[in-house]
Write an enzyme that holds these catalytic residues in place. Structure first.
Site, mmCIF file in Angstrom:
data_model
loop_
_atom_site.group_PDB
_atom_site.id
_atom_site.type_symbol
_atom_site.label_atom_id
_atom_site.label_comp_id
_atom_site.label_asym_id
_atom_site.label_seq_id
_atom_site.Cartn_x
_atom_site.Cartn_y
_atom_site.Cartn_z
ATOM 1 N N ASP A 127 -8.257 3.403 1.775
ATOM 2 C CA ASP A 127 -9.484 2.883 1.163
ATOM 3 C C ASP A 127 -9.904 3.761 -0.017
ATOM 4 O O ASP A 127 -10.270 3.275 -1.085
ATOM 5 C CB ASP A 127 -10.612 2.744 2.202
ATOM 6 C CG ASP A 127 -10.802 3.978 3.069
ATOM 7 O OD1 ASP A 127 -9.956 4.905 3.029
ATOM 8 O OD2 ASP A 127 -11.820 4.041 3.794
ATOM 9 N N LYS A 147 -3.613 5.689 6.616
ATOM 10 C CA LYS A 147 -4.914 5.475 7.267
ATOM 11 C C LYS A 147 -4.911 6.310 8.548
ATOM 12 O O LYS A 147 -5.124 5.808 9.653
ATOM 13 C CB LYS A 147 -5.118 3.971 7.529
ATOM 14 C CG LYS A 147 -6.507 3.580 7.976
ATOM 15 C CD LYS A 147 -7.575 3.706 6.908
ATOM 16 C CE LYS A 147 -8.947 3.461 7.509
ATOM 17 N NZ LYS A 147 -10.057 3.753 6.573
ATOM 18 N N ASP A 207 1.969 -2.923 -0.890
ATOM 19 C CA ASP A 207 1.818 -4.268 -1.451
ATOM 20 C C ASP A 207 0.480 -4.368 -2.176
ATOM 21 O O ASP A 207 0.392 -4.826 -3.316
ATOM 22 C CB ASP A 207 1.895 -5.302 -0.313
ATOM 23 C CG ASP A 207 1.712 -6.719 -0.818
ATOM 24 O OD1 ASP A 207 2.333 -7.066 -1.840
ATOM 25 O OD2 ASP A 207 0.943 -7.485 -0.196
ATOM 26 N N ASP A 250 -0.403 -3.982 -6.585
ATOM 27 C CA ASP A 250 -1.079 -5.011 -7.383
ATOM 28 C C ASP A 250 -2.249 -4.407 -8.154
ATOM 29 O O ASP A 250 -2.466 -4.717 -9.329
ATOM 30 C CB ASP A 250 -1.609 -6.157 -6.492
ATOM 31 C CG ASP A 250 -0.615 -7.306 -6.373
ATOM 32 O OD1 ASP A 250 0.603 -7.050 -6.468
ATOM 33 O OD2 ASP A 250 -1.057 -8.457 -6.180
ATOM 34 N N TYR A 265 5.118 -5.572 8.182
ATOM 35 C CA TYR A 265 5.863 -6.772 7.773
ATOM 36 C C TYR A 265 6.962 -7.117 8.779
ATOM 37 O O TYR A 265 7.353 -8.271 8.896
ATOM 38 C CB TYR A 265 6.521 -6.563 6.405
ATOM 39 C CG TYR A 265 5.642 -6.857 5.213
ATOM 40 C CD1 TYR A 265 4.377 -6.303 5.108
ATOM 41 C CD2 TYR A 265 6.086 -7.678 4.188
ATOM 42 C CE1 TYR A 265 3.578 -6.560 4.007
ATOM 43 C CE2 TYR A 265 5.297 -7.934 3.081
ATOM 44 C CZ TYR A 265 4.052 -7.379 2.994
ATOM 45 O OH TYR A 265 3.276 -7.631 1.890
HETATM 46 C C1 IPM Z 1 5.423 -8.562 -3.374
HETATM 47 C C2 IPM Z 1 4.977 -9.886 -2.843
HETATM 48 C C3 IPM Z 1 5.692 -10.142 -1.516
HETATM 49 C C4 IPM Z 1 5.282 -9.056 -0.550
HETATM 50 C C5 IPM Z 1 5.474 -11.545 -0.917
HETATM 51 C C6 IPM Z 1 5.796 -12.635 -1.897
HETATM 52 C C7 IPM Z 1 6.242 -11.717 0.368
HETATM 53 O O1 IPM Z 1 3.596 -9.921 -2.712
HETATM 54 O O2 IPM Z 1 6.642 -8.395 -3.626
HETATM 55 O O3 IPM Z 1 4.584 -7.683 -3.548
HETATM 56 O O4 IPM Z 1 4.248 -9.166 0.123
HETATM 57 O O5 IPM Z 1 6.011 -8.072 -0.447
HETATM 58 MG MG MG Z 2 2.618 -8.196 -3.499
#
Ligand code: IPM
Ligand code: MG
Length: 365
Positions: free
Chosen positions: A230, A198, A254, A258, A147
């Site tokens: 993975d 990785k 990230d 999710d 990032y």
């Molecule tokens: C998160 C989001 C952010 C990230 C975006 C909105 C920049 O997806 O907080 O997970 O990628 O960190």
């Molecule tokens: Mg995210």
């Protein structure tokens, strides 16, 4: 219930975009109510970030917003972004404001819990027996990795082509710093830490693995394992109960957070805490701004409310107050209240406001 040790906290509110203002309003009402009950004074200051800041000031993270955040005891953020700002140049996108806030406050450690609530077993897309009892904490590095690594950009090449570059880089110090948070987090949980990288392909991951392994010598009470990313993604959906605490870099974190969130049925349930070495942390839902349902009173405010609970626990040292908020969330779910994202048969579907009212009723009883 009145606490004899009255306390006062400066809280910066960043409602942001999309459903942000709606879910923030619910969390603020909950905090005000619990503050009155327990003798805690919250001084709220609202500031713009993301799309709303672009519209009003031209930039996604105004200087004033960052300085107000720096001066507060904690920052409660809702969500940023939306279709309207998607085609702006990167420097003016809402996401750039969020990354600037993380970097500006030095928030290198992002804690993202994914806990299955028995009430929501049916809301998960996985079989109940696979997800029942899942309790995972993802510790994501937040101010380094791909990032932020240099060089980055889209460059013209000599043969008139273009080259897009992002760099995944970590220093040993950055790895050790997030590693220590992760080992300490695992110590307070079940004592198992899985580091995700990785290392079979990426040098940056080889260093990650070497440093985490070296660090583990100082945490002999924590059982350390390693997975390639993975495989980790596969294991998360195959047998999520094997995980206790996960530590990983910014990008892998990230993605995996999710996936871990969705085990619980809805990303609309999950809070997070972003912490630095010192200074205020930022507490925010894992989910985004959901522009498709913004302004329709359909959003699930529970991740925002649980983020306020994390703020009390990790930022303001009020764990008992955090417990009460978490109990209120369980109570409304027990009573059958559901927003659309976690709805299942036989339950009562409610909007964002009504969910907030149900929480306040639960807190007053
Ligand atoms: C998160 C989001 C952010 C990230 C975006 C909105 C920049 O997806 O907080 O997970 O990628 O960190
Ligand atoms: Mg995210």
């Amino acid at each position: 219930m009145t606490d004899s040790t009255a306390q006062s906290f400066q809280i910066t509110l960043l409602p942001g975009d999309g459903i942000g203002p709606e879910i923030m309003a619910v969390a603020v009402n909950v905090l005000k109510q619990i503050g009155e009950q327990e003798g805690i004074k919250f001084d709220f200051t609202e500031a713009p970030i993301g799309g709303v800041a672009i519209d009003t000031t031209g930039v996604p993270l105004p200087k004033d917003t960052l300085s107000i955040c720096r001066q507060s005891d904690a920052v409660l953020l809702a969500s940023i972004g939306g279709y309207k700002w998607d085609s702006l140049p990167r420097s003016q996108r809402p996401e750039t404001g969020l990354l600037g806030l993380r970097a500006g406050l030095g928030l290198f450690a992002n804690l993202r819990p994914a806990t299955i609530l028995p009430q929501l077993l049916e809301a998960s897309s996985l079989k109940p027996e696979v997800v029942e009892g899942v309790d995972i904490m993802v510790v994501r590095e937040l101010t380094g990795g791909i990032y932020f690594g240099q060089p980055k950009g889209i460059f013209e090449t000599e043969d008139s082509d273009q080259r897009g570059v992002s760099t995944m880089a970590y220093t040993g110090k950055e790895i050790d710093r997030i590693g220590r948070v992760a080992f300490e987090t695992a110590q307070k949980r079940q004592g198992r830490l899985c580091s995700v990288d990785k290392a079979n392909v990426l040098e940056v991951s080889q260093l990650w693995r070497d440093r985490i392994t070296a660090l583990s010598k100082s945490y002999t009470d924590v059982e350390l394992s390693h997975l390639y990313v993975d495989n980790a993604a596969m294991q998360l959906v195959r047998a999520p109960k094997q995980f206790d605490t996960i530590v990983t870099g910014n990008l892998f974190g990230d993605i995996l957070s999710d996936a871990a969130a969705m085990l619980t049925g809805s990303i609309g349930m999950l809070p997070s805490a972003s912490l630095g070495e010192s200074g205020p942390g930022v507490y925010e839902p894992v989910h985004g701004s959901a522009p498709d349902i913004a302004g329709q009173d359909k959003a699930n405010p529970l991740a925002q409310v649980l983020s306020a609970a994390m703020m009390l626990r990790y930022g303001l040292d009020r764990p008992a107050t955090a417990d009460r908020i978490e109990q209120a969330v369980l109570s409304v779910l027990d009573q059958g209240y559901r927003t659309g994202d976690i709805m299942s048969e036989g339950m009562k579907v409610v909007g964002c406001k009504a969910m907030g009212e149900a929480l306040q009723t639960a807190l007053s009883s």
